[in-house]
Design a protein around this motif. Structure first.
Motif, PDB file in Angstrom:
ATOM      1  N   LYS A 182       0.836  -1.200   0.000  1.00  0.00           N
ATOM      2  CA  LYS A 182       0.000   0.000   0.000  1.00  0.00           C
ATOM      3  C   LYS A 182       0.871   1.249   0.000  1.00  0.00           C
ATOM      4  O   LYS A 182       0.599   2.224  -0.718  1.00  0.00           O
ATOM      5  N   LYS A 191       2.473   1.811  -3.483  1.00  0.00           N
ATOM      6  CA  LYS A 191       1.539   2.310  -4.492  1.00  0.00           C
ATOM      7  C   LYS A 191       1.048   3.718  -4.185  1.00  0.00           C
ATOM      8  O   LYS A 191       1.134   4.620  -5.038  1.00  0.00           O
ATOM      9  N   GLU A 192       0.536   3.918  -2.973  1.00  0.00           N
ATOM     10  CA  GLU A 192      -0.138   5.180  -2.646  1.00  0.00           C
ATOM     11  C   GLU A 192       0.825   6.318  -2.330  1.00  0.00           C
ATOM     12  O   GLU A 192       0.514   7.482  -2.594  1.00  0.00           O
TER      13      GLU A 192
END
Length: 331
Positions: A162, A165-166
């Motif tokens: 996460k 990606k974020e």
């Protein structure tokens, strides 16, 4: 009257005699060395795939727990030098020397030990997938003569992906690993399955020895925008080779444990290996004292997941650290 007095004296003397005969000697019996006769010296065989900071910290934690339990222990420590074939030889040595318990510090170490004995208790740590490695029947009910602590917090990999990606905008994640390590294969497969649902991909680079790590990492250049180095003993043993390539090309490299952050990895969601080693030591103490059997001790997962970053590495790859990441910093 004199007769009555004599009777009382006889009764009183009899009471004292009975009391003396019935008194238990509470003084601990000792041998010629001044030690308790019932004190036992245990022999623990230690099998470890390779020496590196995380595994060494786990072993230190194990020994501390044994010490805190008040056990008198002699250790027979044998290191496989990163060669899985040596694990079998080590296991044979420990079994033939009739140790009281085996502490297996890696997946391969534990598998080799189990292949050589189903009688001697085996306590493991630094294992990622105990069920997949066929060490235990289940996490809750291990069965057999094996149990221990794993080095896979259920939220560590999801949080890492996460973040990539974020926060870092990664789409293609490079993973260098030894496909011969069941521990590593399980982690890579878990990452691939997870990234498929996140519209991201894994680019694999497999190695069989630490000498191949740098070339394998270089083969990923131009194909990835981030690296994720898991708790693979072969790769972690040559981590500086990966760090050099990553930093020279300003590629963010997430790692699987804190010691790799200290050595130059960008960041990790992890825990202290000393802690999982300590928990394994507590389990071993219960087994040696006869309080429990491995079959009845559930496999334990790490506690206290934290996010730790290396500020120097962030500066090197020109990454600005945001306050909202709530990161701790490695020393």
């Amino acid at each position: 009257m004199k007769s009555w007095t004599r009777i009382m004296l006889i009764v009183f003397s009899s009471v004292l005699l009975l009391a003396a005969c019935g008194t238990k000697d509470e003084t601990p019996k000792t041998n010629a060395s001044g030690e308790k006769d019932d004190a036992k010296k245990y022999k623990i065989g230690v099998t470890q795939i390779v020496e590196h900071p995380s595994l060494n910290a786990a072993y230190d934690g194990f020994k501390k727990a044994i010490e805190d339990a008040g056990l008198d222990v002699e250790y027979d420590v044998q290191i496989a030098q990163g060669d899985n074939s040596n694990n079998t030889t080590i296991a044979e040595n420990l079994v033939s020397s009739n140790v009281d318990l085996i502490f297996a510090n890696s997946t391969g170490s534990a598998q080799a030990a189990l292949s050589k004995t189903t009688e001697i208790p085996i306590i493991f740590t630094s294992v990622t997938d105990a069920v997949g490695a066929e060490l235990v029947e289940s996490m809750e009910s291990p069965g057999g003569n094996v149990t221990g602590t794993i080095d896979n917090h259920p939220e560590a990999i999801p949080n890492t992906m996460k973040f990539l990606k974020e926060e870092l905008g990664a789409k293609n994640v490079g993973m260098v690993f030894n496909s011969g390590e069941q521990n590593s294969r399980a982690q890579v497969d878990a990452v691939k399955e997870m990234l498929a649902e996140m519209d991201m991909t894994v680019v694999e680079a497999s190695v069989s020895t630490s000498a191949e790590v740098k070339q394998a990492t270089e083969s990923l250049l131009g194909q990835v925008d981030a690296l994720y180095i898991i708790t693979d003993n072969t790769v972690v043993n040559a981590l500086e080779s990966v760090i050099d390539v990553a930093n020279a090309n300003k590629i963010p490299m997430m790692v699987g444990e804190f010691d790799s952050v200290k050595r130059g990895g960008l960041a990790a969601y992890g825990f202290e290996y000393f802690d999982i080693g300590y928990e394994a030591g507590e389990m071993a103490a219960k087994v040696l004292k006869g309080e429990s059997k491995p079959a009845d001790l559930p496999v334990q997962v790490p506690q206290n997941l934290k996010f730790v970053m290396n500020k120097d590495t962030a500066d090197t790859i020109e990454l600005e650290i945001k306050d909202e990441w709530n990161a701790e910093f490695s020393e």
